[in-house]
Design an enzyme around this catalytic site. Structure first.
Site, short mmCIF file in Angstrom:
data_model
loop_
_atom_site.label_atom_id
_atom_site.label_comp_id
_atom_site.label_asym_id
_atom_site.label_seq_id
_atom_site.Cartn_x
_atom_site.Cartn_y
_atom_site.Cartn_z
N GLU A 1 0.84 -1.20 0.00
CA GLU A 1 0.00 0.00 0.00
C GLU A 1 0.88 1.24 0.00
O GLU A 1 1.57 1.52 0.98
CB GLU A 1 -0.92 0.03 1.23
CG GLU A 1 -1.78 1.28 1.30
CD GLU A 1 -2.49 1.45 2.63
OE1 GLU A 1 -2.85 2.61 2.96
OE2 GLU A 1 -2.72 0.45 3.34
N ARG B 1 0.58 10.35 0.29
CA ARG B 1 0.92 11.40 1.26
C ARG B 1 2.18 12.16 0.86
O ARG B 1 2.64 13.03 1.61
CB ARG B 1 1.13 10.78 2.65
CG ARG B 1 -0.11 10.12 3.21
CD ARG B 1 0.13 9.62 4.61
NE ARG B 1 -0.92 8.71 5.05
CZ ARG B 1 -0.92 8.09 6.22
NH1 ARG B 1 0.08 8.29 7.07
NH2 ARG B 1 -1.89 7.26 6.54
N LYS C 1 -11.22 -1.95 6.17
CA LYS C 1 -10.05 -1.53 6.94
C LYS C 1 -10.55 -1.03 8.30
O LYS C 1 -11.53 -0.29 8.36
CB LYS C 1 -9.33 -0.41 6.18
CG LYS C 1 -8.22 0.29 6.95
CD LYS C 1 -7.64 1.39 6.07
CE LYS C 1 -6.61 2.22 6.82
NZ LYS C 1 -5.94 3.21 5.95
#
Length: 216
Positions: A49, A53, A136
Site C-alpha cells: 500500500e 501522502r 479496513k
C-alpha cells in the site's frame, strides 16, 4: 460492466490473504520505489500500500507496479480524483481511511477494488448494507485496538478486517489471532531510516519476519 461492492470485497479479500502484513508505505523519493518493492516482495509481502501522502506517491506506484510478484495499491484515497490518479498510475487496489458515497462510486466505476475504512459498528454496518464485507479498521490502536475489533466482530461475524494504524511487531499477534482479521497493515517493515540508507537487505529481512506471523 462496473465492479459491484461484493466483487470489490472479494478481490480485496484475496489481496489481503496474500500475506499477514500489508506494508503501509510513505515514499518520498521515486528512486527508492523499485528496490523497496523488490525487497518487500522477496521477503514474502507481495501486497503493497503506497499512501498518497507525498508528491512522489503516484510515480512510486508506477515504478512499483512493474515489480514482478507485487500487487501495488494506493492508500489514503479520499476523493474521486484520487481514485482516477491511482488507477492511471497502475494501482490494483485502493485503501481509504473512511468512506463516502462519492469515493465508493468512483472506485466501482473505475473497477478498483476498495478497502474502505471503518472504526465503529455503525460505519461497518453502513458499508455492509452497501455490499462491502472486507474493510479496513482504522485507526486501529486509537479506536481501542484488538479488544475493540473483537467486540465489533461479535455481532458482525460476516465482516472481515485489515486493522491499520498503530499496528506493530509488539501487538500484531493480538490482531492476527482474531477470527475477523485477514491481515494487518504495518509501516514497521519499511522504516524511513532503512529506506533512506538503501538497506534493502535489512528491509527484506523485516518483511520475511512479518510474512511468518501466524494468523488465527
Amino acid at each position: 460492466m462496473a465492479l459491484t461492492p461484493q466483487d470489490a470485497s472479494k478481490l480485496a479479500r484475496e489481496i489481503c490473504a496474500l500475506a499477514p502484513i500489508v506494508p503501509v508505505l510513505v515514499v518520498h523519493d521515486v528512486a527508492h520505489a523499485r528496490p523497496l518493492a523488490e525487497a518487500l516482495v522477496a521477503g514474502g509481502l507481495p501486497a503493497l500500500e503506497v499512501t498518497l501522502r507525498t508528491p512522489a506517491a503516484l510515480d512510486v506506484i508506477r515504478e512499483m507496479a512493474q515489480v514482478e510478484g507485487g500487487v501495488v495499491g494506493a492508500g489514503t484515497l479520499v476523493t474521486p480524483a484520487d481514485v482516477s490518479a491511482a488507477v492511471a498510475a497502475g494501482a490494483k487496489f485502493g485503501v481509504s481511511p473512511g468512506s463516502t458515497p462519492l469515493l465508493l462510486d468512483a472506485a466501482l466505476a473505475a473497477d478498483l477494488p476498495m478497502l474502505p475504512g471503518a472504526a465503529t459498528a455503525s460505519e461497518a454496518m453502513a458499508l455492509l448494507e452497501r455490499g462491502y464485507d472486507m474493510l479496513k479498521f482504522f485507526p486501529a490502536e486509537a479506536s481501542g485496538g484488538a479488544p475493540a475489533l473483537k467486540a465489533i466482530g461479535a455481532p458482525l461475524p460476516q465482516i472481515s478486517f485489515c486493522p491499520t494504524g498503530g499496528v506493530s511487531p509488539q501487538n500484531a499477534d493480538s490482531y492476527l489471532s482474531l477470527s475477523n482479521v485477514v491481515c494487518a497493515g504495518g509501516s514497521w517493515v519499511a522504516p524511513a531510516k532503512l529506506v533512506e540508507a538503501g538497506d534493502w537487505k535489512a528491509i527484506e529481512e523485516l518483511a520475511r519476519e512479518a510474512s511468518q506471523l501466524p494468523r488465527g
